[in-house]
Motif scaffolding. Structure first.
Motif, PDB file in Angstrom:
ATOM      1  N   ASP A  37       4.479 -30.086  23.367  1.00 56.09           N
ATOM      2  CA  ASP A  37       4.686 -31.257  24.238  1.00 56.09           C
ATOM      3  C   ASP A  37       5.471 -30.769  25.448  1.00 56.09           C
ATOM      4  OD1 ASP A  37       3.625 -32.459  22.011  1.00 56.09           O
ATOM      5  OD2 ASP A  37       5.101 -34.072  21.937  1.00 56.09           O
ATOM      6  N   ARG A  47       9.777 -40.803  23.700  1.00 52.82           N
ATOM      7  CA  ARG A  47      10.199 -39.724  24.586  1.00 52.82           C
ATOM      8  C   ARG A  47      10.924 -40.259  25.808  1.00 52.82           C
ATOM      9  NH1 ARG A  47       4.743 -38.457  23.168  1.00 52.82           N
ATOM     10  NH2 ARG A  47       4.562 -36.400  22.194  1.00 52.82           N
ATOM     11  N   HIS A 101      -0.309 -27.792  19.289  1.00 55.81           N
ATOM     12  CA  HIS A 101      -0.012 -27.902  20.718  1.00 55.81           C
ATOM     13  C   HIS A 101       1.488 -27.952  20.940  1.00 55.81           C
ATOM     14  CE1 HIS A 101       0.338 -32.044  19.256  1.00 55.81           C
ATOM     15  NE2 HIS A 101       1.167 -32.248  20.274  1.00 55.81           N
ATOM     16  N   HIS A 121       3.095 -27.646  17.250  1.00 54.94           N
ATOM     17  CA  HIS A 121       2.987 -28.573  16.117  1.00 54.94           C
ATOM     18  C   HIS A 121       1.614 -29.231  16.139  1.00 54.94           C
ATOM     19  CE1 HIS A 121       4.518 -30.862  19.542  1.00 54.94           C
ATOM     20  NE2 HIS A 121       3.833 -31.879  19.047  1.00 54.94           N
TER      21      HIS A 121
HETATM   22 FE    FE Z   1       2.969 -33.376  20.088  1.00 56.18          FE
END
Ligand code: FE
Ligand code: MD3
Length: 215
Positions: A135, A212, A133, A189
């Motif tokens: 992010d 994040r 996927h 990733h």
């Molecule tokens: Fe991720």
């Protein structure tokens, strides 16, 4: 043998994976006990749960969050939410040891002044996996992501800018920290299904902390 003099270089502390992605091997081991205590405190306040994807699948990884924002998936989609939908309360505050480690790791990788507002706690048991996927739910892709591995090993898949690009397999162990930024920030990733294993501090379990700037 002269090679002995250079043995260190076979096991570098700072291992570049590609432009914008660097592994800081064992960077977090000095803080392992404090990190695990903090993980347990977070889980007490906001229990781990298996979220459901917008496609209706139950994730094999169990998750919770701390910090101002938490990553949430449900049948309506993915988002960052200031409240835990399960309790209706704010997520637990980010433990100081988390925030310090994330800022310090980012700085070692060349990203000064990284102050995360979100920490996703992922728990993998043997067999759990995370499919490939990107992010993409964060506001500013100029900010890096810092990930910390605790417990049993995993094989991380680091792909390219398109899903079809071949990915490299990166073994991640207890204490390894990875910083992803710049050109790697939107790369695909994932994590391969974990093998059965035991770690003295976590048992048959891996925690991954992902820091994040989401908001
Ligand atoms: Fe991720
Ligand atoms: C590479 N978690 O929660 S974090 C995730 O081990 C996630 O639990 C993984 O992927 C885990 O979204 C790995 C490492 C990571 C995070 C963001 C990235 C790698 C990344 C963004 C771009 C490229």
């Amino acid at each position: 043998m002269t090679q002995d003099l250079f043995d260190d270089q076979l096991d570098p502390v700072l291992l570049p994976l590609g432009p914008g992605a660097v592994v800081l091997r064992r960077f977090a081991t000095a803080d392992e006990s404090a990190l695990l205590d903090a993980v347990r405190q977070v889980i007490e306040q906001a229990p781990l749960r298996h979220m459901v994807t917008p496609g209706g699948f139950r994730m094999s990884v169990a998750m919770t969050n701390c910090g101002d924002l938490g990553w949430v998936s449900d049948p309506t989609g993915y988002r960052y939410d200031p409240t835990d939908p399960q309790s209706g309360k704010a997520w637990p505050r980010m433990p100081d040891v988390f925030a310090r480690l994330a800022t310090e790791a980012a700085s070692h990788a060349g990203f000064e002044g990284f102050v995360p507002d979100a920490c996703l706690v992922n728990r993998y048991e043997p067999g759990a996996r995370l499919s490939l996927h990107q992010d993409r739910n964060e506001r500013d892709y100029g900010q890096p992501i810092v990930s910390v591995s605790i417990g049993i090993p995993a094989v991380f898949l680091f792909g390219g800018a398109a899903r079809s690009h071949k990915s490299q397999r990166v073994p991640l162990e207890h204490g390894d920290v990875v910083v992803w930024g710049g050109p790697a920030r939107l790369h695909y990733h994932g994590v391969l299904p974990l093998k059965e294993a035991e770690h003295p501090l976590t048992g048959a379990c891996r925690f991954n902390l992902t820091f994040r700037c989401a908001g």
